[in-house]
Design a protein around this motif. Structure first.
Motif, mmCIF file in Angstrom:
data_model
loop_
_atom_site.group_PDB
_atom_site.id
_atom_site.type_symbol
_atom_site.label_atom_id
_atom_site.label_comp_id
_atom_site.label_asym_id
_atom_site.label_seq_id
_atom_site.Cartn_x
_atom_site.Cartn_y
_atom_site.Cartn_z
ATOM 1 N N GLU A 16 68.814 33.852 33.946
ATOM 2 C CA GLU A 16 69.647 33.451 32.823
ATOM 3 C C GLU A 16 69.680 34.582 31.798
ATOM 4 N N GLU A 17 70.889 34.897 31.324
ATOM 5 C CA GLU A 17 71.025 35.955 30.331
ATOM 6 C C GLU A 17 70.684 35.418 28.950
ATOM 7 N N GLN A 18 70.049 36.273 28.159
ATOM 8 C CA GLN A 18 69.718 35.922 26.790
ATOM 9 C C GLN A 18 70.134 37.067 25.897
ATOM 10 N N ASP A 19 70.704 36.715 24.753
ATOM 11 C CA ASP A 19 71.043 37.743 23.774
ATOM 12 C C ASP A 19 69.775 38.167 23.062
ATOM 13 N N ILE A 20 69.599 39.471 22.937
ATOM 14 C CA ILE A 20 68.435 40.012 22.262
ATOM 15 C C ILE A 20 68.922 40.911 21.141
ATOM 16 N N LEU A 21 68.405 40.682 19.946
ATOM 17 C CA LEU A 21 68.755 41.517 18.813
ATOM 18 C C LEU A 21 67.989 42.825 18.943
ATOM 19 N N THR A 22 68.716 43.908 19.177
ATOM 20 C CA THR A 22 68.050 45.192 19.396
ATOM 21 C C THR A 22 67.994 46.041 18.133
ATOM 22 N N ALA A 23 68.841 45.755 17.159
ATOM 23 C CA ALA A 23 68.812 46.496 15.911
ATOM 24 C C ALA A 23 69.141 45.532 14.783
ATOM 25 N N THR A 24 68.426 45.675 13.704
ATOM 26 C CA THR A 24 68.709 44.819 12.562
ATOM 27 C C THR A 24 69.463 45.622 11.527
ATOM 28 N N ALA A 25 70.370 44.969 10.860
ATOM 29 C CA ALA A 25 71.145 45.626 9.824
ATOM 30 C C ALA A 25 70.265 45.844 8.596
ATOM 31 N N LEU A 26 70.395 46.995 8.003
ATOM 32 C CA LEU A 26 69.678 47.289 6.772
ATOM 33 C C LEU A 26 70.668 47.033 5.636
ATOM 34 N N PRO A 27 70.439 45.982 4.860
ATOM 35 C CA PRO A 27 71.472 45.486 3.955
ATOM 36 C C PRO A 27 71.680 46.280 2.665
ATOM 37 N N TYR A 28 70.806 47.239 2.347
ATOM 38 C CA TYR A 28 70.939 47.976 1.090
ATOM 39 C C TYR A 28 70.811 49.479 1.309
ATOM 40 N N SER A 29 71.436 50.230 0.397
ATOM 41 C CA SER A 29 71.334 51.689 0.403
ATOM 42 C C SER A 29 70.814 52.146 -0.950
ATOM 43 N N LEU A 30 69.930 53.132 -0.928
ATOM 44 C CA LEU A 30 69.448 53.772 -2.140
ATOM 45 C C LEU A 30 70.349 54.977 -2.388
ATOM 46 N N ILE A 31 71.118 54.911 -3.458
ATOM 47 C CA ILE A 31 72.103 55.934 -3.792
ATOM 48 C C ILE A 31 71.536 56.827 -4.888
ATOM 49 N N VAL A 32 71.581 58.133 -4.662
ATOM 50 C CA VAL A 32 71.212 59.098 -5.698
ATOM 51 C C VAL A 32 72.496 59.765 -6.167
ATOM 52 N N TRP A 33 72.628 59.885 -7.492
ATOM 53 C CA TRP A 33 73.847 60.376 -8.121
ATOM 54 C C TRP A 33 73.685 61.808 -8.596
ATOM 55 N N ASN A 34 74.761 62.574 -8.510
ATOM 56 C CA ASN A 34 74.774 63.938 -9.009
ATOM 57 C C ASN A 34 74.812 63.937 -10.534
ATOM 58 N N ASP A 35 74.218 64.958 -11.126
ATOM 59 C CA ASP A 35 74.331 65.178 -12.561
ATOM 60 C C ASP A 35 74.297 66.673 -12.826
#
Length: 102
Positions: A16-35
């Motif tokens: 029987e086939e089963q779905d397997i989660l192989t990668a999880t989504a990373l819901p946030y990004s750390l953004i660094v801004w130019n100055d």
């Protein structure tokens, strides 16, 4: 020659086939801004110290921040990224956390 038992439950092609989660989504990004205040060296040192970047990663990130105006230097969950964001902003560098949800 390999002999398979006649029991269907032992035949790999009939399991029987089963779905397997192989990668999880990373819901946030750390953004660094130019100055126009912080030097490349300071941003590179900060990324290495705070985010665990290698020298090469930090240099590439600093160039992208400079030329694009901002760059996602790290992805992850909010609780992991918040202390990093706080440490970066404590060093006088602009940083935010943004949701990557579509």
């Amino acid at each position: 020659m390999m002999v398979y038992p006649s029991n269907a439950s032992t035949r790999p092609w009939e399991t029987e086939e089963q779905d397997i989660l192989t990668a999880t989504a990373l819901p946030y990004s750390l953004i660094v801004w130019n100055d126009e205040v912080n030097t490349f060296e300071w941003v590179i040192e900060t990324l290495m110290t705070v985010c665990g970047h290698t020298l090469e990663q930090a240099e590439q990130s600093a160039l992208l921040i400079h030329f694009k105006g901002k760059y996602a230097v790290k992805k992850g969950d909010y609780d992991t990224l918040k202390p990093m964001r706080d440490a970066i902003t404590d060093r006088g560098i602009g940083a935010t956390i943004e949701s990557t949800d579509l």
